[in-house]
Scaffold this motif. Structure first.
Motif, PDB file in Angstrom:
ATOM      1  N   LEU B 123      -1.324  -2.147   7.015  1.00  0.00           N
ATOM      2  CA  LEU B 123      -0.380  -1.470   6.121  1.00  0.00           C
ATOM      3  C   LEU B 123       1.051  -1.718   6.587  1.00  0.00           C
ATOM      4  O   LEU B 123       1.348  -1.579   7.772  1.00  0.00           O
ATOM      5  CB  LEU B 123      -0.642   0.043   6.128  1.00  0.00           C
ATOM      6  N   PRO B 124       1.933  -2.060   5.656  1.00  0.00           N
ATOM      7  CA  PRO B 124       3.323  -2.295   6.070  1.00  0.00           C
ATOM      8  C   PRO B 124       3.930  -1.100   6.803  1.00  0.00           C
ATOM      9  O   PRO B 124       4.692  -1.263   7.741  1.00  0.00           O
ATOM     10  CB  PRO B 124       4.046  -2.555   4.752  1.00  0.00           C
ATOM     11  N   ASN B 144      -0.709  -6.947   4.283  1.00  0.00           N
ATOM     12  CA  ASN B 144       0.341  -6.775   5.289  1.00  0.00           C
ATOM     13  C   ASN B 144       1.735  -7.024   4.726  1.00  0.00           C
ATOM     14  O   ASN B 144       2.705  -6.416   5.161  1.00  0.00           O
ATOM     15  CB  ASN B 144       0.065  -7.707   6.471  1.00  0.00           C
ATOM     16  N   THR B 145       1.822  -7.917   3.766  1.00  0.00           N
ATOM     17  CA  THR B 145       3.136  -8.202   3.191  1.00  0.00           C
ATOM     18  C   THR B 145       3.425  -7.326   1.991  1.00  0.00           C
ATOM     19  O   THR B 145       4.428  -7.502   1.316  1.00  0.00           O
ATOM     20  CB  THR B 145       3.232  -9.685   2.780  1.00  0.00           C
TER      21      THR B 145
END
Lengths: 307, 533, 292
Positions: B123-124, B144-145
């Motif tokens: 998770l960011p 992630n992004t």
């Protein structure tokens, strides 16, 4: 005196604001950021991190946010010690530093003033040279040489004391750090005492006291020491602050959980909140110490009026 | 029954007496128990496995958590939380059967804990620095992004004890990667209760052999045996203390005074003394890391292969290894260290066997061809980050370059500035190093791919290299994959965007009473296998 | 009290007197000779040894103990470079840093402190408040950031260290000035209409010189030590140049295994510090106008 003290405390606020501002922007101007390291982060992850710490905002906005936060007593998280807040680090580190620092400064005053006074009274005698020569080794040997040397002799060879560690504050763990911290200060205090005592002993009021037929010991203790200690008192403020916060070498070598390391490591790691927290704390400490020194100065030297 | 007596001055007679008594009484029955004191290499940034990023942190965190796979005594992957697994034909789908186990607070451990954990690290908002290591899992990069929802991640709990993970390609190193701290599970029920404070002593819940007792920042971390750990019966050491002091000289003294049992890393300038005085305690073993000088291939004159080659040839690696370092490092003529898994033999530079004086001659000739000579010497700045060893190597290399008429100005900056500048490509030649995250040549070679970005400091970009690496990534056949990577390395060693200098060794001081500390190329030593005599 | 002219004449003979007394002080004279020797050695360092300060001797040990056949009189350092030459090159840097920084601090500190102390009242208050503010700015932080921001530059070290040290100097001078300005001869000078600046420079400063010199002899070693502290943190001077601080902090790590790395530079440093100390003492005693 009370009004003076209050006024000094009042004037501390703009001083602090000035220091916060300078430190904040100097820190941000320095190249390299808290998350630059050997393994470069993918841009997306770096962006995630910067966002998580509000570092993606313009610097001036971060500055005002910071001011607002510290007014609420929130000094932020550390970037290097992720599981601790700045307040956690300072509140656990400072008592340790204070304990070591105060012990060291007391040791330095007692030994330093005693040696300096004796040397001044026997000016240019063999004894004078011996005392001052010994005191000088305290200055001549840097603490990053003295600390490992003591640890090697008393910790490794003789096994009298633990080499390093804090051991929850047991006395055995404090002996070498205190001595190492105190040694250079002993030398400074001794030299300052000697210098001003020589001067004082030759001044008119001492001559008068002697002429009155007073016992030499009374002359020294009652009259000369009071005047002779003035430069020492001047020196104590900065010395105490230096000892308490500047003990980074001793902390690194003896592995002591004090506050000094946060300061230097914080600066080197661009741990902005930790550096800011320590700078503010340090500034407060110095402001207080300076006030105390000025008050003592005024008390000891009737010619100086604190207005 | 070794009692810890740190300080002889304050020895306590009755205590000593009872210790002696216990030793006599129990020494035959069992070696179990005892306190182990370890000097790790620095203060962990966190004890949250998703927030850490260094080997010194792994040493502590790895005692508290176990992933799907775990390390054995030699740091090879063995079943961890997963008892067994099956791998699909194409090598892209892994199905793990988990063992019945509990968190340290007694809560049963389920496959959903892994689903939660892998989503969390990606998770960011978690801002995990090392999340990119899991990009081999399908959907990880997108999560992630921030381009996809965490639910899209291809990690699924088929039932309470079965977990399925899909990969983007066949990755022979995947089982080993799962021993890495990025793949550790974290306890959802505790995180949701305590939030950021979940790693504090008293709050922290783990699934590994040891639990947290106390943590004094910048001093020590104390762990004690986790009775809920499934293999607790085989764990001998009762208590662990990690000292986080960084000063290696001081740590060495503490080791000699008997205050520390295992000191990870010592400074190489001590080696002569150590070999003479502590030969049995001094451990040196090959380590999966390379020390190299990236060259900025986008800046003139380093765009010229002849210049890069001359610089690379003029370094006498044997002299650096034997005279400057002296700790058994291996002179590097390739980028990938020898002995990496799934990699038969690395590609070395083709001038390796030319004698050094001849190499100097050739290097001079190359520089002359490139237009440099006595009246127009090659001048540039060699950058390194502050450290005794980096300095000594830079000084030695600069003096070697002097022989071929190169004037290298040394410039040292502290680590943050150094890497910030490397990231921006603001350097000519600089010092860098890479230590593998998992035992696979790909973990080194990907650094030179164009798409790698910032970690490819010198911005090397070669179409053939990129093509070969991409092909290797999609190849399940290990032999073929190895050959493709070898070809890629050969390409890089011909182009020399980096100058390899030496391959690392791990250096430790291990007390003779410590058993079960086996030297291995990952330099991972889990305390559950260690006993004290 | 004597008129102003007479005071000047008396002042001159005071300095001559002081010189005579200084040369009668054996410790001070020996120190001056020793310090002079070190300075001369430092200046002529490159001509004394066949070795260069930046070239490793690949034929000898890294680090190697003193070896007279090879002319490594102090041995070699961890890079096989001759320690004798490096110690003397280090002397150049350390002495330069110490003296220049102290000079900067002296110049600013004495003028500032004497002015504040003499003028007193509001001016003093404001001036000392500025000093307090600067004081409260942690100096190490200041120096570290400066080093980081501007890169390693030896002149920056002078300025940074000097700019910090003057604060203490100013406080000491101010304290002394306040004590002195209430003395009769200042009041007398004031009464006959001598200007403030003249009083400060002609009467106050010469009379606070005793403590200032004592403090100066403390400052030079302190600056040299601070430089070595920066070296310990890895913020010292750039290779291949060196300073005593760099050499000593390297040597301290190997004090047991390769003691020569520590002993030679440390002895030089210690001698230098001792010398400054004794010279300072000698000067102090010689300059003291009341000690007759």
């Amino acid at each position: 005196m009370l009004a003076y003290t209050l006024r000094r405390i009042g004037s501390a606020i703009p001083t602090l604001l000035f220091i916060i501002t300078i430190a904040f922007f100097m820190m941000r101007l320095a190249p390299g950021g808290p998350f630059d390291r050997e393994r470069q982060l993918p841009p997306e992850i770096e962006a995630n991190i910067l966002r998580a710490y509000n570092l993606d905002k313009p610097v001036y906005e971060q500055y005002f946010d910071y001011l607002i936060n510290i007014m609420h007593g929130d000094f932020g998280p550390s970037y290097k010690y992720l599981d601790f807040t700045v307040t956690d680090l300072i509140t656990t580190g400072f008592p340790v530093s204070l304990r070591l620092g105060m012990s060291a400064i007391l040791l330095a005053i007692f030994v330093g003033v005693f040696a300096g006074t004796i040397a001044a009274l026997k000016q240019n005698s063999v004894f004078d040279y011996m005392v001052m020569g010994t005191a000088m080794t305290g200055i001549a040997i840097p603490n990053f040489v003295m600390a490992p040397l003591l640890a090697l002799i008393f910790g490794v060879y003789l096994s009298w004391l633990p080499v390093a560690g804090w051991g929850g504050g047991a006395i055995a763990y404090q002996v070498m750090p205190i001595i190492t911290l105190a040694l250079p200060q002993i030398a400074y205090v001794a030299r300052l005492t000697r210098g001003s005592m020589v001067e004082t002993m030759n001044s008119n009021f001492i001559r008068t006291a002697r002429a009155k037929g007073l016992n030499e010991r009374i002359v020294v203790i009652r009259h000369a020491l009071k005047g002779g200690l003035l430069p020492v008192i001047s020196y104590l403020g900065p010395a105490t602050a230096e000892i308490i916060t500047g003990s980074v070498v001793i902390e690194a070598i003896f592995d002591i959980p004090g506050i000094g390391r946060y300061f230097v490591n914080g600066a080197l790691n661009r741990d902005y909140p930790v550096v800011m927290g320590v700078v503010i704390f340090f500034a407060l400490l110095i402001i207080t110490l300076n006030l105390v020194v000025d008050l003592i100065y005024g008390f000891l030297d009737p010619r100086v009026k604190v207005e | 029954m070794q009692k810890t007596l740190r300080c002889k001055l304050f020895q306590f007679r009755p205590l000593l007496f009872s210790a002696l008594f216990f030793t006599l009484f129990f020494s035959q029955s069992a070696l179990a128990g005892g306190d182990l004191r370890i000097a790790s290499m620095g203060e962990p940034a966190s004890l949250d496995p998703h927030k850490v990023s260094g080997t010194w942190e792994s040493a502590v965190v790895g005692e508290m958590f176990v992933g799907l796979t775990a390390e054995n005594i030699k740091a090879e992957p063995i079943p961890g939380v997963a008892e067994s697994w099956t791998i699909s034909e194409d090598g892209k789908t892994y199905t793990f059967k988990l063992r019945k186990s509990n968190w340290s607070d007694g809560t049963p451990f389920t496959a959903n804990d892994f689903v939660y954990s892998m989503r969390r690290i990606l998770l960011p908002e978690t801002a995990a620095e090392y999340a990119s290591l899991l990009y081999i899992i399908k959907g990880a990069e997108a999560v992630n992004t921030g381009k996809a929802k965490p639910e899209t991640l291809a990690v699924k709990a088929l039932d309470d004890l079965t977990l399925e993970i899909q990969l983007t390609g066949p990755a022979p190193y995947f089982l080993e990667l799962l021993t890495h701290y990025t793949a550790y599970p974290v306890p959802r029920h505790v995180l949701e209760k305590y939030g950021k404070l979940w790693t504090k002593p008293g709050n922290m819940v783990v699934n590994g052999p040891y639990t947290l007792v106390d943590w004094v920042p910048n001093t020590n971390i104390k762990l004690t045996k986790n009775q809920e750990f499934w293999d607790a019966a085989d764990v001998s050491i009762d208590n662990l203390t990690f000292y986080t002091q960084e000063d290696r000289t001081a740590v060495q003294k503490r080791f000699r005074a008997g205050e520390i049992d295992i000191a990870l890393d010592f400074s190489s300038d001590q080696i002569n003394w150590l070999r003479k005085n502590l030969p049995k305690e001094t451990r040196i073993a090959p380590y999966m890391g390379v020390y190299y000088y990236p060259i900025n291939t986008t800046k003139k004159p380093f765009t010229d292969l002849r210049v890069r080659k001359a610089l690379a040839m003029a370094i006498n690696r044997e002299a650096i290894v034997d005279k400057v370092l002296k700790t058994g490092e291996i002179a590097a003529y390739s980028f990938v260290p020898p002995g990496m898994a799934n990699y038969d033999k690395g590609a070395e530079v083709d001038w390796k066997d030319i004698p050094y004086p001849e190499r100097i001659k050739q290097a001079k000739a190359l520089l002359k061809e490139a237009g440099f000579g006595p009246d127009h010497p090659l001048e540039f700045t060699l950058r390194y980050n502050t450290s005794e060893n980096h300095k000594r190597i830079a000084v030695a290399v600069a003096s070697m370059w002097k022989q071929i008429g190169v004037k290298a100005e040394l410039f040292n900056s502290e680590v943050k500035v150094h890497y910030a500048d490397l990231k921006q490509g603001d350097f000519q030649v600089a010092r860098a190093a890479w230590v593998a995250d998992y035992n696979d040549a790909q973990n080194f070679l990907y650094l030179l791919e164009t798409r790698t970005g910032a970690n490819n400091y010198g911005r090397y970009s070669n179409a053939n290299f990129d093509k070969l690496m991409l092909e290797a990534e999609g190849t399940a056949d290990l032999k073929k994959r190895s050959e493709l990577m070898r070809q890629a390395e050969a390409q890089a060693m011909a182009d020399l965007p980096i100058i390899p200098i030496y391959h690392y060794v791990s250096k430790s001081l291990v007390s003779q009473k410590v058993k079960g500390f086996i030297d291995n190329p990952k330099n991972v030593h889990r305390c559950r296998y260690i006993t004290l005599q | 009290m004597v008129p102003e002219d007479a005071q000047i004449i008396k002042g001159r003979s005071l300095w001559q007197d002081a010189r005579r007394r200084l040369f009668h002080n054996k410790a001070a004279v020996v120190s001056m000779i020793l310090l002079g020797t070190i300075v001369i050695l430092a200046i002529f360092a490159p001509y004394l040894s066949p070795w260069a300060y930046d070239d490793p001797d690949w034929g000898y040990d890294f680090p190697g103990p003193p070896n007279f056949e090879l002319h490594h009189w102090f041995g070699t350092d961890g890079n096989g470079r001759d320690l004798f030459v490096r110690t003397l090159f280090g002397a150049r840097v350390s002495l330069l840093v110490g003296i220049l920084a102290t000079f900067v601090s002296l110049l600013i500190g004495v003028t500032y402190g004497a002015t504040a102390g003499y003028l007193g009242g509001r001016t003093d208050n404001i001036m000392m408040r500025i000093v307090d503010v600067l004081y409260s700015l942690p100096f190490m932080f200041f120096v570290i950031l400066l080093m980081v921001f501007f890169g390693r530059n030896i002149f920056l070290i002078f300025i940074a260290l000097g700019a910090v040290q003057w604060l203490t100097m100013a406080r000491i001078v101010r304290g002394q000035t306040i004590s002195i300005k209430k003395k009769e001869f200042i009041e007398a000078a004031h009464a006959v209409g001598v200007s403030n600046w003249k009083i400060i420079f002609r009467h106050i400063i010469p009379n606070v010189l005793g403590p200032v010199i004592v403090y100066m002899t403390l400052t030079i070693p302190q600056v040299i030590l601070t430089e070595s502290f920066l070296s310990f943190l890895g913020l010292g001077i750039q290779e291949p140049l060196t300073s005593w601080g760099v050499l000593i902090s390297e040597g301290a790590k190997q004090m047991e295994s390769s003691p020569w790395l520590l002993i030679f530079p440390a002895v030089f440093l210690a001698i230098t510090l001792f010398c400054f100390n004794f010279i300072g003492d000698g000067l102090r005693d010689a300059l003291d106008p009341k000690d007759r």
